[in-house]
Scaffold this active site. Sequence first.
Site, PDB file in Angstrom:
ATOM      1  N   HIS A  63      29.377  34.790  24.163  1.00  0.00           N
ATOM      2  CA  HIS A  63      29.591  35.585  22.948  1.00  0.00           C
ATOM      3  C   HIS A  63      30.234  34.733  21.845  1.00  0.00           C
ATOM      4  O   HIS A  63      29.762  34.709  20.702  1.00  0.00           O
ATOM      5  CB  HIS A  63      30.487  36.771  23.328  1.00  0.00           C
ATOM      6  CG  HIS A  63      30.885  37.673  22.210  1.00  0.00           C
ATOM      7  ND1 HIS A  63      30.290  38.898  22.000  1.00  0.00           N
ATOM      8  CD2 HIS A  63      31.833  37.552  21.241  1.00  0.00           C
ATOM      9  CE1 HIS A  63      30.847  39.488  20.956  1.00  0.00           C
ATOM     10  NE2 HIS A  63      31.791  38.693  20.466  1.00  0.00           N
ATOM     11  N   GLU A  64      31.316  34.030  22.192  1.00  0.00           N
ATOM     12  CA  GLU A  64      32.046  33.276  21.171  1.00  0.00           C
ATOM     13  C   GLU A  64      31.229  32.110  20.620  1.00  0.00           C
ATOM     14  O   GLU A  64      31.293  31.806  19.428  1.00  0.00           O
ATOM     15  CB  GLU A  64      33.395  32.797  21.716  1.00  0.00           C
ATOM     16  CG  GLU A  64      34.361  33.919  22.089  1.00  0.00           C
ATOM     17  CD  GLU A  64      34.639  34.890  20.945  1.00  0.00           C
ATOM     18  OE1 GLU A  64      34.478  34.519  19.770  1.00  0.00           O
ATOM     19  OE2 GLU A  64      34.995  36.050  21.246  1.00  0.00           O
ATOM     20  N   HIS A  99      29.098  33.396  17.956  1.00  0.00           N
ATOM     21  CA  HIS A  99      29.778  33.456  16.650  1.00  0.00           C
ATOM     22  C   HIS A  99      29.858  32.064  16.018  1.00  0.00           C
ATOM     23  O   HIS A  99      29.625  31.898  14.817  1.00  0.00           O
ATOM     24  CB  HIS A  99      31.210  33.965  16.824  1.00  0.00           C
ATOM     25  CG  HIS A  99      31.333  35.450  17.028  1.00  0.00           C
ATOM     26  ND1 HIS A  99      30.730  36.359  16.210  1.00  0.00           N
ATOM     27  CD2 HIS A  99      32.031  36.168  17.952  1.00  0.00           C
ATOM     28  CE1 HIS A  99      31.040  37.592  16.620  1.00  0.00           C
ATOM     29  NE2 HIS A  99      31.815  37.499  17.681  1.00  0.00           N
ATOM     30  N   ASP A 116      23.885  43.804  11.298  1.00  0.00           N
ATOM     31  CA  ASP A 116      24.304  42.453  11.699  1.00  0.00           C
ATOM     32  C   ASP A 116      23.473  41.375  11.017  1.00  0.00           C
ATOM     33  O   ASP A 116      23.644  40.189  11.292  1.00  0.00           O
ATOM     34  CB  ASP A 116      24.248  42.300  13.223  1.00  0.00           C
ATOM     35  CG  ASP A 116      22.837  42.425  13.778  1.00  0.00           C
ATOM     36  OD1 ASP A 116      21.912  42.789  13.010  1.00  0.00           O
ATOM     37  OD2 ASP A 116      22.651  42.161  14.980  1.00  0.00           O
TER      38      ASP A 116
HETATM   39 ZN   LIG Z   1      32.898  38.825  18.815  1.00  0.00          ZN
END
Ligand SMILES: [Zn+2]
Length: 432
Positions: A251-252, A255, A272
């Site tokens: 997930h990170e 980003h 998004d």
């Molecule tokens: Zn996040």
Amino acid sequence: MKKLLLLLTVGCSLSLQAQMLHRCYSKEAISYQNQLTPGFAEAVDQQFELAKQWSQDNGPTRSLYTIPVVFHVVYNTPEENIPDSVIWNQLVRLNEDYARMNADTSNMRSEFMPVAGATQIQFMMAGIDPQGNPTNGITRTSSATTSFGSFNAFFGDFTDLEKVKSTADGGHDAWDGTRYLNIWICDMSINGQAFLLGYATPPANLPNWPVGSTPDNLGDGVVLQYQCVGSNNPNDLGVANYTVLGRTAIHEVGHYLGLRHVWGDGDCTMDDGINDTPDATDASQQDCDQTKNTCNADVVGLGDLHDMIENYMDYSAETCQNSFTDQQAALMHGVLENQRYDLVHNNPAGLEELAVSVSCFPNPTNDFLTVISSELIEQLEVVDLNGKVLLETKGNGNKTTLELQAFEAGMYTVLIHHSNGTVAQQRVAVVK
Ligand SMILES: [Zn+2]
């Protein structure tokens, strides 16, 4: 008033720990920076649009991007000094999930099959450090800091959290962020309770700052709570009904490569920015509710889909996450061709630039694997998905054949240690 109430909640009852737990503070990191440097959030959005435009014009590309990674383990207790096997496992999880070779893709609901996609992005341990010396891609720092978390951090002030990125403040300085993906692993708990699993900085190279930099307040990279690394972590996160599969990092890094949360950090009017992810009103909170369909907007060509709890950029349980979408992959390619160009082009931090040419064949194999290298091979190791070394053997000149008949079907990593001190790695599949 809100702050006071939250403080009382946290201070009075650890039984409210579930409410205290935050999966991700990447959005909060942008807000924090924006308070200090007004215009930052707008600039991040502009960079997103630039990468998106590139991806619409060009992508997804057919290139396979390789990102060199350095893990900085900053520990105060022996438990926080997680072993190499856990870090290796995390690297393998990154490669599996980004390649969509994870076994649980079979859990994907059929309505999302047209949009689910492999990213063509892979990760390798950094092969050489910023001084040009061979490295295994892991730094370890014993720190007097018992936790980088704090109530200030809880309320969105990143001053304490960011100290993990500074040697002078009890952490470890970043390696050149234009050449390495820096991932810090540390404790961010508050009063011994996990409050935050991770956060990342958005793509750099923003207007008004030097090329390749982020503002001083946020060091570029990813920070992970130490119990959330890998799927074989021996440390318990201490959060009921939370299963760690190493997907905080998935997930990170999403980003870090420009992706936003699938619900757009807002209601149905907030998107998004990715066309093939369905809109949602808010995050899935550690659940796997397949009946949820919180917004009525259509995905072009597919109609009104359910909320995509399978997406790594949701907050659904790690056990029901299993995919990115094609257009998320394309956006990440746009970032790698623009804001993070130096990370994957002519990068001496990676292994390909060491003038060491390694090949393993046949791949996949069901019995023998021949490894050929331009450098003298000193030793070979075959490591499984859990980081366990299953086979260790001496090298034989520039060519060595491994016997893998006894191996079960699956993915393995071959580590090739050269006599000049460099280590190369290749992923191989064993089929039966
Ligand atoms: Zn996040």
